[in-house]
Design an enzyme around this catalytic site. Structure first.
Site, PDB file in Angstrom:
ATOM      1  CB  CYS A   1      10.496   0.689   2.428  1.00  0.00           C
ATOM      2  SG  CYS A   1      10.879  -1.114   2.719  1.00  0.00           S
TER       3      CYS A   1
ATOM      4  NE  ARG B   1      -3.851  -8.512  -6.776  1.00  0.00           N
ATOM      5  CZ  ARG B   1      -3.704  -9.684  -5.858  1.00  0.00           C
ATOM      6  NH1 ARG B   1      -2.153  -9.385  -5.750  1.00  0.00           N
ATOM      7  NH2 ARG B   1      -3.803 -11.249  -6.058  1.00  0.00           N
TER       8      ARG B   1
ATOM      9  CB  CYS C   1      -4.349  -9.003   0.621  1.00  0.00           C
ATOM     10  SG  CYS C   1      -2.662  -9.247   0.883  1.00  0.00           S
TER      11      CYS C   1
ATOM     12  CB  CYS D   1       1.426 -12.881  -3.747  1.00  0.00           C
ATOM     13  SG  CYS D   1       0.494 -11.064  -4.621  1.00  0.00           S
TER      14      CYS D   1
ATOM     15  CB  CYS E   1       6.900  -0.684   9.873  1.00  0.00           C
ATOM     16  SG  CYS E   1       8.513  -1.770   9.040  1.00  0.00           S
TER      17      CYS E   1
ATOM     18  CB  CYS F   1      -3.614 -12.489   0.413  1.00  0.00           C
ATOM     19  SG  CYS F   1      -1.611 -11.892  -0.236  1.00  0.00           S
TER      20      CYS F   1
ATOM     21  CB  CYS G   1       7.016   2.019   3.065  1.00  0.00           C
ATOM     22  SG  CYS G   1       5.367   1.408   4.109  1.00  0.00           S
TER      23      CYS G   1
HETATM   24  N1  SAM Z   1       6.043  -4.927   5.482  1.00  0.00           N
HETATM   25  C1  SAM Z   1       5.703  -5.782   4.542  1.00  0.00           C
HETATM   26  C2  SAM Z   1       6.227  -5.923   3.408  1.00  0.00           C
HETATM   27  O1  SAM Z   1       7.681  -4.759   2.790  1.00  0.00           O
HETATM   28  O2  SAM Z   1       6.739  -6.836   2.799  1.00  0.00           O
HETATM   29  C3  SAM Z   1       4.347  -6.257   4.335  1.00  0.00           C
HETATM   30  C4  SAM Z   1       3.503  -4.737   3.770  1.00  0.00           C
HETATM   31  S1  SAM Z   1       4.305  -4.100   1.951  1.00  0.00           S
HETATM   32  C5  SAM Z   1       3.568  -2.172   2.825  1.00  0.00           C
HETATM   33  C6  SAM Z   1       3.766  -4.658   0.901  1.00  0.00           C
HETATM   34  C7  SAM Z   1       4.429  -3.992  -0.039  1.00  0.00           C
HETATM   35  O3  SAM Z   1       3.518  -2.533  -0.016  1.00  0.00           O
HETATM   36  C8  SAM Z   1       5.174  -3.694  -0.302  1.00  0.00           C
HETATM   37  O4  SAM Z   1       6.727  -4.658  -1.048  1.00  0.00           O
HETATM   38  C9  SAM Z   1       5.942  -2.615  -1.698  1.00  0.00           C
HETATM   39  O5  SAM Z   1       5.672  -2.992  -2.925  1.00  0.00           O
HETATM   40  C10 SAM Z   1       4.278  -2.049  -1.877  1.00  0.00           C
HETATM   41  N2  SAM Z   1       3.637  -0.287  -1.568  1.00  0.00           N
HETATM   42  C11 SAM Z   1       3.794   0.320  -0.348  1.00  0.00           C
HETATM   43  N3  SAM Z   1       3.758   1.452  -0.314  1.00  0.00           N
HETATM   44  C12 SAM Z   1       3.593   1.727  -1.588  1.00  0.00           C
HETATM   45  C13 SAM Z   1       2.913   2.975  -2.365  1.00  0.00           C
HETATM   46  N4  SAM Z   1       3.200   4.425  -2.094  1.00  0.00           N
HETATM   47  N5  SAM Z   1       3.405   2.824  -3.138  1.00  0.00           N
HETATM   48  C14 SAM Z   1       2.755   1.562  -4.031  1.00  0.00           C
HETATM   49  N6  SAM Z   1       3.639   0.335  -3.240  1.00  0.00           N
HETATM   50  C15 SAM Z   1       3.675   0.677  -1.694  1.00  0.00           C
HETATM   51  C1  DTB Z   2       1.066  -5.176  -2.825  1.00  0.00           C
HETATM   52  O1  DTB Z   2       2.222  -5.328  -3.765  1.00  0.00           O
HETATM   53  N1  DTB Z   2       0.732  -3.962  -2.736  1.00  0.00           N
HETATM   54  C2  DTB Z   2      -0.281  -3.974  -1.826  1.00  0.00           C
HETATM   55  C3  DTB Z   2      -0.142  -5.703  -1.128  1.00  0.00           C
HETATM   56  N2  DTB Z   2       0.801  -6.125  -2.242  1.00  0.00           N
HETATM   57  C4  DTB Z   2       0.380  -5.369   0.247  1.00  0.00           C
HETATM   58  C5  DTB Z   2      -0.351  -2.121  -0.649  1.00  0.00           C
HETATM   59  C6  DTB Z   2       0.293  -1.314  -1.605  1.00  0.00           C
HETATM   60  C7  DTB Z   2       0.351   0.132  -1.249  1.00  0.00           C
HETATM   61  C8  DTB Z   2      -0.051   1.333  -0.982  1.00  0.00           C
HETATM   62  C9  DTB Z   2       0.308   1.537  -0.170  1.00  0.00           C
HETATM   63  C10 DTB Z   2      -0.617   2.189   1.578  1.00  0.00           C
HETATM   64  O2  DTB Z   2      -1.443   2.405   1.226  1.00  0.00           O
HETATM   65  O3  DTB Z   2       0.320   2.254   2.565  1.00  0.00           O
HETATM   66 FE1  SF4 Z   3       7.672  -1.674   6.857  1.00  0.00          FE
HETATM   67 FE2  SF4 Z   3       6.353  -0.219   4.984  1.00  0.00          FE
HETATM   68 FE3  SF4 Z   3       9.214  -1.315   4.826  1.00  0.00          FE
HETATM   69 FE4  SF4 Z   3       6.588  -2.845   4.392  1.00  0.00          FE
HETATM   70  S1  SF4 Z   3       7.261  -1.483   2.881  1.00  0.00           S
HETATM   71  S2  SF4 Z   3       8.897  -3.088   5.701  1.00  0.00           S
HETATM   72  S3  SF4 Z   3       5.599  -1.835   5.936  1.00  0.00           S
HETATM   73  S4  SF4 Z   3       8.860   0.117   5.802  1.00  0.00           S
END
Ligand code: SAM
Ligand code: DTB
Ligand code: SF4
Length: 369
Positions: free
Chosen positions: A74, A277, A114, A205, A70, A145, A77
């Site tokens: 963030c 959730r 989802c 959501c 990506c 979702c 992430c």
């Molecule tokens: N790329 C899209 C976005 O950012 O909206 C969808 C996928 S992103 C992984 C969805 C959500 O996962 C993020 O907004 C964040 O709230 C959650 N998330 C990602 N990494 C995480 C982590 N290490 N711990 C907890 N939540 C995480």
């Molecule tokens: C949300 O709030 N948490 C989920 C879902 N929406 C997409 C994602 C959590 C991701 C946790 C880190 C991972 O597994 O990569």
């Molecule tokens: Fe990309 Fe992760 Fe940020 Fe979603 S949360 S935009 S997958 S870097």
């Protein structure tokens, strides 16, 4: 110390049972946080019982349909290309692969599926394939979702027309802290997409992450921002940061688990009718703390051994926990909850557990329950 009364905590002139509980100030939410733990949980549980079966939990299963690489930054992430986290990039899955995974999730008892993609936002060509996935998963009788990043005008409408029920797009943290965590977009960009989603008639959501080194006031501000959306989201995921080596937030001081429970309780009190959730972070969370989260008003979880790239408790372990708590699983979308019994149909689904490793057989999904 002066302990605020219930009426002092409710914003003036606002009925907190309204669809849109406008007017939660950060001070009012912070005062909720500051209540003695038992008082806060009592209040949250009271609100929860006004709107839900207090022993029922809804199960959503996640699937990463496009993993890693990506372009965003963030700080939490593991899928951001710029961090070295060991996550392997995987191209967008085929519709057959996704349907097979959804069948497995349904067989294990999930009612919502989802689909998550590591995109800044979907290209039209990719969205076309996701639309086929949504139609197919909806055809299995599951709620759908998707979380695909930022949407351009018109894209939410296409997803709605395909039968998408919910779009997940988190604001992640308080507006004043957002820039500390993400620099490749602003929180206003997130709000623009949420507006597109709402205007298209999709259920929203939207939630956030705690444990990113933020203060309690920042957590209160996150909750206030969610609660003041008009209307507030139908579904509110509260994530506890999963610390992944290689991400900037790895090594952050972990949050006191009771503070996490308080965050769930504050979400429940301020958004009485939302599904709250208990999301990422359960694998690191003792079961006693999870039980407190359910007492505080959480009524949904991510279910299945994987979130997107990180681990989640085994389905069997969760079923055993619900059984010990006398909990009920929501058996199908918007229908009556059923008691947790001997999980025959869950055990039958075990061959699906290594789905991704055997995805060449994906065209032949397992039989429906
Ligand atoms: N790329 C899209 C976005 O950012 O909206 C969808 C996928 S992103 C992984 C969805 C959500 O996962 C993020 O907004 C964040 O709230 C959650 N998330 C990602 N990494 C995480 C982590 N290490 N711990 C907890 N939540 C995480
Ligand atoms: C949300 O709030 N948490 C989920 C879902 N929406 C997409 C994602 C959590 C991701 C946790 C880190 C991972 O597994 O990569
Ligand atoms: Fe990309 Fe992760 Fe940020 Fe979603 S949360 S935009 S997958 S870097």
């Amino acid at each position: 110390m002066h302990t605020p009364s219930v009426n002092e905590l409710r914003p003036l002139g606002v009925d907190s049972t309204r669809e849109s509980a406008r007017g939660w100030t950060v001070d009012a939410v912070e005062a909720l946080y500051a209540l003695p733990f038992n008082d806060l949980l009592y209040r949250a549980q009271t609100v929860h019982r006004e709107h839900f079966d207090a022993n029922s939990v809804q199960l959503s299963t996640l699937l990463s349909i496009k993993t890693g690489g990506c372009p965003e930054d963030c700080g939490y992430c593991p899928q951001a290309a710029r961090y070295h986290t060991g996550v392997e990039n995987e191209a967008l899955m085929s519709v057959d692969e996704v349907v097979a995974a959804a069948c497995c999730a349904r067989d294990k008892g999930a009612t919502r599926f989802c689909m998550g993609a590591a995109w800044r936002g979907p290209k039209q060509r990719d969205l076309d394939r996701v639309i086929e996935m949504v139609k197919a998963v909806r055809g299995l009788g599951m709620e759908t979702c998707a979380t695909l990043g930022m949407l351009k005008p018109g894209q939410a409408g296409q997803l709605k027309a395909a039968g998408l029920d919910y779009y997940n797009h988190n604001i992640d943290t308080a507006p004043e802290f957002y820039g500390e965590i993400v620099s490749t977009r602003t929180q206003d960009d997130r709000l623009d997409t949420l507006r597109e989603v709402r205007d298209a008639g999709l259920h929203v959501c939207c939630g956030g992450i705690v444990g990113m080194g933020e203060s309690r006031r920042t957590r209160a501000s996150l909750i206030a921002q969610l609660a003041n959306m008009d209307p507030y989201p139908e579904s509110v995921p509260i994530n506890s940061l999963v610390q992944v080596e290689g991400t900037p937030l790895h090594g952050t001081e972990p949050l006191d688990p009771f503070e996490f429970v308080r965050t769930i309780a504050c979400a429940r009190v301020t958004m009485p009718k939302a599904m709250v959730r208990l999301s990422a972070g359960r694998q690191e969370m003792p079961e006693g703390i999870q039980a407190l989260c359910f007492l505080a008003g959480a009524n949904s979880i991510f279910y299945g051994e994987k979130l997107l790239t990180t681990g989640n408790p085994e389905a069997e372990k969760d079923l055993a926990l619900f059984s010990r708590l006398g909990g009920r699983l929501e058996s199908s979308p918007r229908t009556q909850a059923q008691p947790v019994g001997p999980p025959d149909r869950f055990q039958r689904a075990s061959p699906c557990r290594r789905f991704r490793a055997t995805s060449s057989a994906a065209g032949t999904p397992p039989p429906a329950p």
